[in-house]
Write a protein that holds these residues in place. Structure first.
Motif, PDB file in Angstrom:
ATOM      1  N   ASN A 119       0.840  -1.191   0.000  1.00  0.00           N
ATOM      2  CA  ASN A 119       0.000   0.000   0.000  1.00  0.00           C
ATOM      3  C   ASN A 119       0.878   1.244   0.000  1.00  0.00           C
ATOM      4  N   ILE A 120       0.775   2.050  -1.050  1.00  0.00           N
ATOM      5  CA  ILE A 120       1.629   3.232  -1.200  1.00  0.00           C
ATOM      6  C   ILE A 120       1.505   4.158   0.006  1.00  0.00           C
ATOM      7  N   ASN A 121       0.328   4.304   0.546  1.00  0.00           N
ATOM      8  CA  ASN A 121       0.131   5.207   1.666  1.00  0.00           C
ATOM      9  C   ASN A 121       0.783   4.719   2.956  1.00  0.00           C
ATOM     10  N   THR A 122       0.996   3.416   3.091  1.00  0.00           N
ATOM     11  CA  THR A 122       1.565   2.903   4.336  1.00  0.00           C
ATOM     12  C   THR A 122       2.983   2.387   4.181  1.00  0.00           C
ATOM     13  N   THR A 123       3.523   2.367   2.962  1.00  0.00           N
ATOM     14  CA  THR A 123       4.856   1.812   2.761  1.00  0.00           C
ATOM     15  C   THR A 123       5.896   2.533   3.602  1.00  0.00           C
ATOM     16  N   GLU A 124       5.898   3.842   3.589  1.00  0.00           N
ATOM     17  CA  GLU A 124       6.894   4.584   4.366  1.00  0.00           C
ATOM     18  C   GLU A 124       6.742   4.298   5.849  1.00  0.00           C
ATOM     19  N   ILE A 125       5.523   4.263   6.329  1.00  0.00           N
ATOM     20  CA  ILE A 125       5.287   3.997   7.745  1.00  0.00           C
ATOM     21  C   ILE A 125       5.738   2.581   8.082  1.00  0.00           C
ATOM     22  N   HIS A 126       5.341   1.607   7.267  1.00  0.00           N
ATOM     23  CA  HIS A 126       5.678   0.210   7.548  1.00  0.00           C
ATOM     24  C   HIS A 126       7.180  -0.004   7.469  1.00  0.00           C
ATOM     25  N   GLN A 127       7.833   0.598   6.477  1.00  0.00           N
ATOM     26  CA  GLN A 127       9.273   0.443   6.366  1.00  0.00           C
ATOM     27  C   GLN A 127       9.960   0.989   7.613  1.00  0.00           C
ATOM     28  N   SER A 128       9.464   2.103   8.134  1.00  0.00           N
ATOM     29  CA  SER A 128      10.085   2.644   9.343  1.00  0.00           C
ATOM     30  C   SER A 128       9.857   1.699  10.516  1.00  0.00           C
ATOM     31  N   VAL A 129       8.720   1.007  10.549  1.00  0.00           N
ATOM     32  CA  VAL A 129       8.470   0.017  11.595  1.00  0.00           C
ATOM     33  C   VAL A 129       9.460  -1.142  11.442  1.00  0.00           C
ATOM     34  N   VAL A 130       9.656  -1.624  10.222  1.00  0.00           N
ATOM     35  CA  VAL A 130      10.607  -2.706   9.980  1.00  0.00           C
ATOM     36  C   VAL A 130      12.009  -2.262  10.397  1.00  0.00           C
ATOM     37  N   ASP A 131      12.387  -1.035  10.040  1.00  0.00           N
ATOM     38  CA  ASP A 131      13.711  -0.526  10.405  1.00  0.00           C
ATOM     39  C   ASP A 131      13.875  -0.415  11.918  1.00  0.00           C
ATOM     40  N   LYS A 132      12.860   0.097  12.595  1.00  0.00           N
ATOM     41  CA  LYS A 132      12.930   0.215  14.058  1.00  0.00           C
ATOM     42  C   LYS A 132      13.072  -1.160  14.704  1.00  0.00           C
ATOM     43  N   ILE A 133      12.339  -2.109  14.183  1.00  0.00           N
ATOM     44  CA  ILE A 133      12.399  -3.465  14.722  1.00  0.00           C
ATOM     45  C   ILE A 133      13.792  -4.055  14.492  1.00  0.00           C
ATOM     46  N   SER A 134      14.327  -3.864  13.298  1.00  0.00           N
ATOM     47  CA  SER A 134      15.622  -4.477  12.974  1.00  0.00           C
ATOM     48  C   SER A 134      16.743  -3.961  13.866  1.00  0.00           C
ATOM     49  N   ARG A 135      16.650  -2.733  14.328  1.00  0.00           N
ATOM     50  CA  ARG A 135      17.707  -2.160  15.173  1.00  0.00           C
ATOM     51  C   ARG A 135      17.618  -2.604  16.628  1.00  0.00           C
ATOM     52  N   ASN A 136      16.500  -3.162  17.049  1.00  0.00           N
ATOM     53  CA  ASN A 136      16.294  -3.432  18.466  1.00  0.00           C
ATOM     54  C   ASN A 136      15.977  -4.886  18.805  1.00  0.00           C
ATOM     55  N   LEU A 137      16.125  -5.779  17.855  1.00  0.00           N
ATOM     56  CA  LEU A 137      15.841  -7.197  18.095  1.00  0.00           C
ATOM     57  C   LEU A 137      17.052  -7.909  18.672  1.00  0.00           C
ATOM     58  N   ASN A 138      16.786  -8.945  19.446  1.00  0.00           N
ATOM     59  CA  ASN A 138      17.845  -9.815  19.951  1.00  0.00           C
ATOM     60  C   ASN A 138      17.964 -11.083  19.105  1.00  0.00           C
ATOM     61  N   CYS A 139      17.361 -11.071  17.932  1.00  0.00           N
ATOM     62  CA  CYS A 139      17.393 -12.237  17.043  1.00  0.00           C
ATOM     63  C   CYS A 139      17.547 -11.772  15.608  1.00  0.00           C
ATOM     64  N   SER A 140      17.521 -12.700  14.670  1.00  0.00           N
ATOM     65  CA  SER A 140      17.667 -12.386  13.253  1.00  0.00           C
ATOM     66  C   SER A 140      16.363 -11.851  12.675  1.00  0.00           C
ATOM     67  N   LEU A 141      16.495 -11.051  11.622  1.00  0.00           N
ATOM     68  CA  LEU A 141      15.339 -10.519  10.899  1.00  0.00           C
ATOM     69  C   LEU A 141      15.509 -10.855   9.423  1.00  0.00           C
ATOM     70  N   LEU A 142      14.481 -11.465   8.841  1.00  0.00           N
ATOM     71  CA  LEU A 142      14.457 -11.718   7.410  1.00  0.00           C
ATOM     72  C   LEU A 142      13.476 -10.730   6.818  1.00  0.00           C
ATOM     73  N   ARG A 143      14.010  -9.800   6.054  1.00  0.00           N
ATOM     74  CA  ARG A 143      13.185  -8.758   5.425  1.00  0.00           C
ATOM     75  C   ARG A 143      12.985  -9.136   3.973  1.00  0.00           C
ATOM     76  N   ILE A 144      11.753  -9.443   3.614  1.00  0.00           N
ATOM     77  CA  ILE A 144      11.424  -9.891   2.272  1.00  0.00           C
ATOM     78  C   ILE A 144      11.066  -8.678   1.410  1.00  0.00           C
ATOM     79  N   GLN A 145      11.595  -8.637   0.230  1.00  0.00           N
ATOM     80  CA  GLN A 145      11.285  -7.519  -0.683  1.00  0.00           C
ATOM     81  C   GLN A 145      10.304  -7.948  -1.735  1.00  0.00           C
TER      82      GLN A 145
END
Length: 145
Positions: A119-145
């Motif tokens: 969704n174009i309207n939520t992509t920026e918001i969701h990507q920032s959520v994915v980025d925030k999560i990736s910086r603060n996890l104690n495990c691996s993150l698989l980010r699918i494109q």
């Protein structure tokens, strides 16, 4: 090789979110792991700020009902790949990224599988959520494109 015994998939009700569930199901099915699909239903601010109207309660129940109906789709996808799956629907008041981080870190999650929404309207918001999560996890993150 890293073993992924517990995979978390935060689901955002998008088609790409279903792709994350499919990918996680394939991984868990091949490695004998389990998947937890986490749906965060954000609590909405009541129309009159101090108390919930009847419509507010109806809307909240509808949001949870939609999430519960989606859960049957998830089980079918996981079953197709031989994965063990659990669904968790959580009503949250705060940012979804912080809840996802806390859940993953407390629940011995080995891998989080996510991807940005189409969704174009939520992509920026969701990507920032994915980025925030990736910086603060104690495990691996698989980010699918």
């Amino acid at each position: 090789m890293t073993e992924f015994k517990h995979i978390l998939v935060p689901f955002d009700n998008s088609e790409k979110g279903l792709k994350s569930i499919t990918t996680a199901s394939k991984i868990a099915g091949n490695l004998g792991g389990k998947i937890t699909i986490l749906q965060c239903v954000e609590k909405k601010i009541p129309k009159f700020m101090f108390f919930k109207t009847k419509q507010d309660k109806i809307d909240a129940a509808r949001d949870v009902n939609i999430a519960e109906n989606e859960a049957s789709k998830f089980r079918e996808i996981a079953k197709k790949y031989g994965a063990n799956v659990a669904t968790k629907i959580e009503k949250i008041e705060d940012d979804p990224h912080q809840y996802i981080i806390d859940y993953a870190n407390k629940s011995d999650v080995d891998l989080v599988v996510m991807n940005p929404s189409e969704n174009i309207n939520t992509t920026e918001i969701h990507q920032s959520v994915v980025d925030k999560i990736s910086r603060n996890l104690n495990c691996s993150l698989l980010r699918i494109q």
